[in-house]
Design an enzyme around this catalytic site. Structure first.
Site, PDB file in Angstrom:
ATOM      1  N   SER A 178      33.274  80.342  31.061  1.00  0.00           N
ATOM      2  CA  SER A 178      34.731  80.355  31.104  1.00  0.00           C
ATOM      3  C   SER A 178      35.200  80.959  32.434  1.00  0.00           C
ATOM      4  CB  SER A 178      35.249  81.147  29.899  1.00  0.00           C
ATOM      5  OG  SER A 178      36.645  81.069  29.833  1.00  0.00           O
TER       6      SER A 178
ATOM      7  N   LYS B 293      39.567  76.035  30.965  1.00  0.00           N
ATOM      8  CA  LYS B 293      38.829  77.212  30.486  1.00  0.00           C
ATOM      9  C   LYS B 293      39.498  77.817  29.246  1.00  0.00           C
ATOM     10  CE  LYS B 293      35.768  77.195  33.946  1.00  0.00           C
ATOM     11  NZ  LYS B 293      34.349  76.862  33.795  1.00  0.00           N
TER      12      LYS B 293
END
Ligand code: HXC
Length: 273
Positions: free
Chosen positions: A160, A178
């Site tokens: 992420s 993300k």
């Protein structure tokens, strides 16, 4: 009071030789800089690594170097010609890994695309490309590998970022992607947790000597940036390797649905690359 821990815990903690012996990791984007160091860590600790991606030459070289790292020609395989946006191709990568080693214990959904672009100049296709690689690509590998992970009671690790915790200019597509990855990981944690499969994210900050850092940072501003990071240094690729090993090891066995931010505390200060 009786001790809770005994000497056997020492051998199950992170970074012990053969920690992942007999296990298999599949890594999308495995020849990129962050995923590459994750592959190295896993292979050093006895794991077999299937490195999956588009760039055949880079993948072959990565695979060769991973095998050399542990002097084992069977330590890694390259699965080239895979665009993570294409589910059929991703399924092929999973099938080839299972054909070679018969199991998948860990997945690192690391394939990523990013660039700096302001919203006014961002084309729909540019947005689609980043979301396609980062978010849809992460979904595709999680979806294709889940049947194998259910058999091994394995774990998924998504890559992420912190860009979506606040508004970061010129990073719209990656922030949106993300944020979706975090949500997907949390969803899988609760759906697959009861079957013994864990799902987590690592959110790297400014990690030196990586493709992402090169694309996002201004070399003239690196000293100033470093001073603004609470720990007063850029992240290293080893910091990412440490977090990866921890999350996959027995030490992380109760960690599920977590986003481990590895950024020296940077995002709390609102510091931008
Ligand atoms: C604006 C751009 C652009 C740029 C490409 N595009 N580069 N728009 N600024 N710098 C547009 C193109 O014009 C095109 O839109 C669309 O994006 C797709 O471009 P293609 O080159 O055809 O697509 P593709 O081959 O799929 O390439 C995807 C890519 C590329 C993301 C654009 O950069 C890529 O493959 N990157 C992979 C490697 C990478 O980015 N690694 C960095 C990861 S770092 P039009 O409208 O013209 O058709 C990272 C950091 C995360 O992710 C955060 C960590 C903390």
């Amino acid at each position: 009071m009786v001790n809770t821990l005994d000497r056997s815990f020492v051998s199950t903690s992170s970074w012990k030789p053969d920690l992942f012996k007999g296990k298999v990791v599949l890594i999308t984007g495995g020849s990129g800089t962050i995923c590459r160091v994750q592959a190295e860590a896993m292979v050093l600790l006895g794991c077999k690594a299937s490195v999956v991606g588009r760039d055949n030459e880079k993948l072959e070289l990565t695979c060769k170097e991973l095998c050399e790292l542990v002097n084992d020609p069977d330590a890694s395989m390259a699965v080239p010609d895979i665009d993570v946006r294409n589910f059929k191709q991703v399924q092929e990568a999973v099938d080839k890994t299972l054909e070679r080693w018969g199991r998948i214990d860990f997945v690192i959904a690391g394939a990523a695309g990013n660039f700096v672009c302001d919203f006014n100049n961002l084309s729909p296709n540019a947005f689609n490309s980043v979301v396609g690689i980062d978010l849809i690509g992460s979904f595709n590998i999680a979806k294709a590998a889940t049947p194998a992970l259910l058999k091994t009671k394995g774990a998924i690790l998504f890559i992420s970022a912190t860009f979506h915790y606040y508004g970061v200019p010129f990073q719209g597509p990656v922030g949106a992607a993300k944020a979706g990855i975090d949500a997907l990981s949390n969803n899988l944690a609760v759906e697959l947790g009861p079957f013994g499969v864990r799902s987590n994210c690592i959110a790297p900050g400014a990690i030196n000597d990586t493709e992402g850092f090169k694309r996002l940072s201004d070399p003239k501003m690196v000293n100033k940036l470093t001073k603004m990071i609470p720990l007063q240094r850029l992240g290293s690729k080893k910091d990412i390797a440490e977090a990866t090993v921890f999350l996959f090891s027995a030490s992380g066995s109760y960690i599920n649905g977590n986003i481990l931010v590895v950024d020296g505390g940077m995002w709390h200060t609102g510091t931008l690359f």
